[in-house]
Design a protein around this motif. Structure first.
Motif, PDB file in Angstrom:
ATOM      1  N   PRO A 149       0.841  -1.202   0.000  1.00  0.00           N
ATOM      2  CA  PRO A 149       0.000   0.000   0.000  1.00  0.00           C
ATOM      3  C   PRO A 149       0.875   1.251   0.000  1.00  0.00           C
ATOM      4  N   ASN A 150       0.304   2.371  -0.407  1.00  0.00           N
ATOM      5  CA  ASN A 150       1.042   3.635  -0.319  1.00  0.00           C
ATOM      6  C   ASN A 150       1.264   3.955   1.142  1.00  0.00           C
ATOM      7  N   ALA A 151       2.516   4.061   1.561  1.00  0.00           N
ATOM      8  CA  ALA A 151       2.805   4.286   2.986  1.00  0.00           C
ATOM      9  C   ALA A 151       2.386   5.693   3.396  1.00  0.00           C
ATOM     10  N   SER A 152       1.622   5.767   4.513  1.00  0.00           N
ATOM     11  CA  SER A 152       1.182   7.085   5.003  1.00  0.00           C
ATOM     12  C   SER A 152       2.229   7.655   5.962  1.00  0.00           C
ATOM     13  N   GLY A 153       3.092   6.758   6.482  1.00  0.00           N
ATOM     14  CA  GLY A 153       4.060   7.179   7.496  1.00  0.00           C
ATOM     15  C   GLY A 153       3.531   6.894   8.895  1.00  0.00           C
ATOM     16  N   ILE A 154       2.210   6.651   8.996  1.00  0.00           N
ATOM     17  CA  ILE A 154       1.641   6.297  10.312  1.00  0.00           C
ATOM     18  C   ILE A 154       1.688   4.776  10.407  1.00  0.00           C
ATOM     19  N   ARG A 155       2.556   4.279  11.283  1.00  0.00           N
ATOM     20  CA  ARG A 155       2.893   2.848  11.330  1.00  0.00           C
ATOM     21  C   ARG A 155       1.667   1.932  11.461  1.00  0.00           C
ATOM     22  N   GLU A 156       0.798   2.268  12.425  1.00  0.00           N
ATOM     23  CA  GLU A 156      -0.361   1.388  12.687  1.00  0.00           C
ATOM     24  C   GLU A 156      -1.285   1.347  11.473  1.00  0.00           C
ATOM     25  N   LEU A 157      -1.496   2.515  10.865  1.00  0.00           N
ATOM     26  CA  LEU A 157      -2.394   2.599   9.703  1.00  0.00           C
ATOM     27  C   LEU A 157      -1.819   1.789   8.535  1.00  0.00           C
ATOM     28  N   ASP A 158      -0.513   1.938   8.299  1.00  0.00           N
ATOM     29  CA  ASP A 158       0.143   1.221   7.201  1.00  0.00           C
ATOM     30  C   ASP A 158       0.077  -0.282   7.425  1.00  0.00           C
ATOM     31  N   GLN A 159       0.311  -0.707   8.680  1.00  0.00           N
ATOM     32  CA  GLN A 159       0.237  -2.138   9.014  1.00  0.00           C
ATOM     33  C   GLN A 159      -1.166  -2.659   8.732  1.00  0.00           C
ATOM     34  N   GLN A 160      -2.176  -1.865   9.133  1.00  0.00           N
ATOM     35  CA  GLN A 160      -3.567  -2.277   8.963  1.00  0.00           C
ATOM     36  C   GLN A 160      -3.895  -2.454   7.488  1.00  0.00           C
ATOM     37  N   GLY A 181      -0.452 -25.664  -4.852  1.00  0.00           N
ATOM     38  CA  GLY A 181       0.170 -24.450  -5.401  1.00  0.00           C
ATOM     39  C   GLY A 181       1.001 -23.681  -4.372  1.00  0.00           C
ATOM     40  N   THR A 182       1.667 -22.628  -4.885  1.00  0.00           N
ATOM     41  CA  THR A 182       2.606 -21.827  -4.072  1.00  0.00           C
ATOM     42  C   THR A 182       2.181 -20.366  -4.040  1.00  0.00           C
ATOM     43  N   LEU A 183       2.325 -19.759  -2.859  1.00  0.00           N
ATOM     44  CA  LEU A 183       2.068 -18.322  -2.710  1.00  0.00           C
ATOM     45  C   LEU A 183       3.325 -17.648  -2.167  1.00  0.00           C
ATOM     46  N   LEU A 184       3.793 -16.631  -2.893  1.00  0.00           N
ATOM     47  CA  LEU A 184       4.910 -15.808  -2.396  1.00  0.00           C
ATOM     48  C   LEU A 184       4.334 -14.422  -2.164  1.00  0.00           C
ATOM     49  N   CYS A 185       4.341 -13.957  -0.925  1.00  0.00           N
ATOM     50  CA  CYS A 185       3.594 -12.737  -0.598  1.00  0.00           C
ATOM     51  C   CYS A 185       4.385 -11.807   0.309  1.00  0.00           C
ATOM     52  N   LYS A 186       4.507 -10.562  -0.143  1.00  0.00           N
ATOM     53  CA  LYS A 186       5.225  -9.567   0.669  1.00  0.00           C
ATOM     54  C   LYS A 186       4.396  -9.125   1.870  1.00  0.00           C
ATOM     55  N   PHE A 187       5.098  -8.826   2.963  1.00  0.00           N
ATOM     56  CA  PHE A 187       4.429  -8.269   4.146  1.00  0.00           C
ATOM     57  C   PHE A 187       5.409  -7.354   4.873  1.00  0.00           C
ATOM     58  N   TRP A 188       4.880  -6.405   5.638  1.00  0.00           N
ATOM     59  CA  TRP A 188       5.771  -5.586   6.467  1.00  0.00           C
ATOM     60  C   TRP A 188       5.843  -6.226   7.840  1.00  0.00           C
ATOM     61  N   ASP A 189       7.041  -6.614   8.225  1.00  0.00           N
ATOM     62  CA  ASP A 189       7.246  -7.311   9.499  1.00  0.00           C
ATOM     63  C   ASP A 189       6.772  -6.426  10.659  1.00  0.00           C
ATOM     64  N   GLY A 190       6.029  -7.014  11.565  1.00  0.00           N
ATOM     65  CA  GLY A 190       5.529  -6.230  12.702  1.00  0.00           C
ATOM     66  C   GLY A 190       4.693  -7.103  13.611  1.00  0.00           C
ATOM     67  N   ALA A 191       3.810  -6.438  14.364  1.00  0.00           N
ATOM     68  CA  ALA A 191       3.031  -7.134  15.388  1.00  0.00           C
ATOM     69  C   ALA A 191       2.176  -8.259  14.821  1.00  0.00           C
ATOM     70  N   GLU A 221      10.204  -4.922   4.997  1.00  0.00           N
ATOM     71  CA  GLU A 221       9.512  -5.909   4.161  1.00  0.00           C
ATOM     72  C   GLU A 221      10.124  -7.306   4.324  1.00  0.00           C
ATOM     73  N   ILE A 222       9.229  -8.275   4.359  1.00  0.00           N
ATOM     74  CA  ILE A 222       9.626  -9.682   4.377  1.00  0.00           C
ATOM     75  C   ILE A 222       8.726 -10.383   3.365  1.00  0.00           C
ATOM     76  N   TYR A 223       9.062 -11.613   3.038  1.00  0.00           N
ATOM     77  CA  TYR A 223       8.204 -12.379   2.128  1.00  0.00           C
ATOM     78  C   TYR A 223       7.820 -13.692   2.796  1.00  0.00           C
ATOM     79  N   PHE A 224       6.523 -14.000   2.739  1.00  0.00           N
ATOM     80  CA  PHE A 224       6.062 -15.320   3.153  1.00  0.00           C
ATOM     81  C   PHE A 224       6.124 -16.217   1.916  1.00  0.00           C
TER      82      PHE A 224
END
Ligand SMILES: C[S@@+](CC[C@H](N)C(=O)[O-])C[C@H]1O[C@@H](n2cnc3c(N)ncnc32)[C@H](O)[C@@H]1O
Length: 232
Positions: A149-160, A181-191, A221-224
């Motif tokens: 997503p476009n990062a707002s800079g507000i950590r909680e909002l971006d995570q959500q 099948g296989t899924l490769l998916c980016k995520f932002w590491d956090g809570a 960023e991490i990838y699952f």
């Protein structure tokens, strides 16, 4: 006599002086980044190609003949890698011919061997139906998601927002991912990382967290990488 390299450095310095401090930091990081240089040399649309190349080299997720869905595909570097690896143009006459479908909110410039759904929001249910209609047989053996997503800079909002997109990709997988099948998916590491990993483990036989070397260390960023999808 000024050499070509000196000339390029001079122009880069001039460009740097006209920018805001944030733009200057971004540009100087780009100029020093070896993956940016390699992407230019190897005609990839952006440096992120090297993340997928590294993951694929280590984990062998793309093979000739398979069908790939690339979510958040613009500008198209992952699709370039996928088209090549699945032989989507049929350039390798000895290998099976695969397919690549890419989706993004933004325009994705044409790429031989790929079908792109530009200006499409993955969160829109109508888009999910269009993706299914576009995939051969309505299925993909591999789903790639570099969506961010476009990062707002507000950590909680971006995570959500990231969680919302992640769950949307998971819903898409339940709809179009082939059994095993296989899924490769980016995520932002956090809570939420552990919770989402647990969610994936319910649907897949194997789940790993990856941080390819082309992924900047300062980025969260991490990838699952989830394999052996258990389709219900
Ligand atoms: C990091 S870029 C992807 C780069 C791409 N993997 C490549 O190699 O060229 C993330 C992309 O996710 C897209 N994106 C973000 N939210 C989206 C949404 N709701 N639907 C579709 N695409 C989305 C953005 O427009 C952006 O192009």
């Amino acid at each position: 006599m000024i050499s070509r390299v000196q000339c390029r450095l001079f122009h880069a310095a001039v460009r740097l002086l006209k920018k805001t401090p944030a733009e200057q930091r971004w540009l100087s990081r780009q100029l020093q980044d070896p993956f940016v240089k390699s992407a230019q040399q190897q005609n990839y649309r952006c440096r992120s190609a090297f993340k997928l190349l590294e993951i694929d080299a280590k984990h062998g997720i793309l093979q000739p003949g398979i069908s790939v869905l690339d979510c958040g595909a613009a500008p198209g570097a992952w699709s370039q890698v996928a088209v090549n690896r699945v032989n989507a143009t049929g350039s390798d006459l000895q290998a099976a011919v695969g397919s690549v479908v890419g989706v993004d909110l933004l325009h994705i410039p044409l790429l031989e061997g790929a079908v792109f759904l530009s200006h499409c929001d993955l969160l829109d249910p109508k888009v999910k139906a269009r993706i299914q209609e576009t995939l051969p047989g309505g299925e993909a053996q591999v789903i790639l998601s570099d969506v961010a997503p476009n990062a707002s800079g507000i950590r909680e909002l971006d995570q959500q927002q990231f969680v919302e997109l992640f769950l949307c990709i998971l819903g898409l997988a339940e709809r179009v991912l082939s059994p095993s099948g296989t899924l490769l998916c980016k995520f932002w590491d956090g809570a939420n990382t552990f919770l989402l990993q647990k969610q994936l483990a319910k649907l897949f036989g194997e789940v790993k967290i990856l941080k390819p070397s082309a992924s900047r260390k300062e980025s969260s960023e991490i990838y699952f990488l989830a394999r052996r999808f258990r389709r219900s």
